[in-house]
Design a protein around this motif. Structure first.
Motif, PDB file in Angstrom:
ATOM      1  N   SER A  89     -15.043  38.541   9.514  1.00  0.00           N
ATOM      2  CA  SER A  89     -16.258  37.615   9.738  1.00  0.00           C
ATOM      3  C   SER A  89     -16.720  36.855   8.433  1.00  0.00           C
ATOM      4  O   SER A  89     -17.596  36.295   8.673  1.00  0.00           O
ATOM      5  N   ALA A  90     -16.473  37.582   7.180  1.00  0.00           N
ATOM      6  CA  ALA A  90     -17.048  37.002   6.157  1.00  0.00           C
ATOM      7  C   ALA A  90     -16.125  35.977   5.288  1.00  0.00           C
ATOM      8  O   ALA A  90     -16.344  35.833   4.159  1.00  0.00           O
ATOM      9  N   LYS A  99     -18.692  34.282  12.848  1.00  0.00           N
ATOM     10  CA  LYS A  99     -19.305  35.387  12.713  1.00  0.00           C
ATOM     11  C   LYS A  99     -19.796  36.331  13.876  1.00  0.00           C
ATOM     12  O   LYS A  99     -19.541  37.506  13.854  1.00  0.00           O
ATOM     13  N   ASN A 115     -17.610  33.084   3.893  1.00  0.00           N
ATOM     14  CA  ASN A 115     -19.064  33.322   3.368  1.00  0.00           C
ATOM     15  C   ASN A 115     -19.399  32.343   2.211  1.00  0.00           C
ATOM     16  O   ASN A 115     -20.495  31.449   2.004  1.00  0.00           O
TER      17      ASN A 115
END
Length: 177
Positions: A145-146, A98, A149
């Motif tokens: 970056s997700a 992230k 998740n």
């Protein structure tokens, strides 16, 4: 991970989990002559640095444990005795992922994390359901970056509900308090 795990009878999977649990329990028994952490300089050094207040804070919440560098080290050492450190390693890899800003590095790191932890029969495969695995696979096409998740959240929940309570009852934790 075993090849064709889904094809194995459920009794084989249950037996394997039972053996894993028994091995983990044996590693925690001091009368067997093995004291967890006595051979690790890293762990011994961190024990000396851990303030008792900090160690007690780890009990307050899983988040407190994850915020503490020495807490993560102690938890990782414990997970090794249970042969499940891949969950924490995946979570930490996602946290590092992230922080990546370069699009090129993001795609490269995403593929490495997926191949090491998420894809079926990965060398250090984490325990997530098929649906989450597929969502994560699709997220790789446009790596952001997700993209991990959901998988990271499921792995975190698994550690918080399963491994974390056992850690708090373990000799590895109790000898620090």
């Amino acid at each position: 991970m075993c090849r064709g795990l889904a094809a194995l009878p459920i009794t084989c999977l249950e037996r394997a989990k039972d053996l894993k649990t028994r091995l983990g329990i044996l590693l925690h028994k001091p009368e067997l002559g093995h004291r967890i952490g006595t051979s690790s300089k890293l762990q011994l050094g961190s024990r000396q640095r851990d303030s008792s207040r900090e160690v007690l804070e780890w009990r307050e919440s899983f988040d407190q444990l994850l915020k503490s560098k020495s807490g993560v080290t102690a938890f990782h050492t414990f997970l090794k005795t249970e042969f499940s450190e891949e969950n924490l390693d995946f979570w930490l890899a996602c946290e590092d992922f992230k922080k990546t800003r370069s699009k090129t590095k993001l795609a490269t790191k995403a593929n490495r994390i997926f191949e090491e932890f998420v894809q079926s029969e990965a060398p250090r495969e984490v325990n997530i359901d098929h649906e989450t695995r597929e969502i994560t696979r699709k997220n790789l096409s446009g790596a952001t970056s997700a993209c991990f998740n959901e998988a990271q959240a499921k792995t975190r929940t698994l550690m918080e509900k399963d491994s974390y309570p056992r850690f708090l009852k373990s000799a590895s934790y109790l000898t620090r308090t």
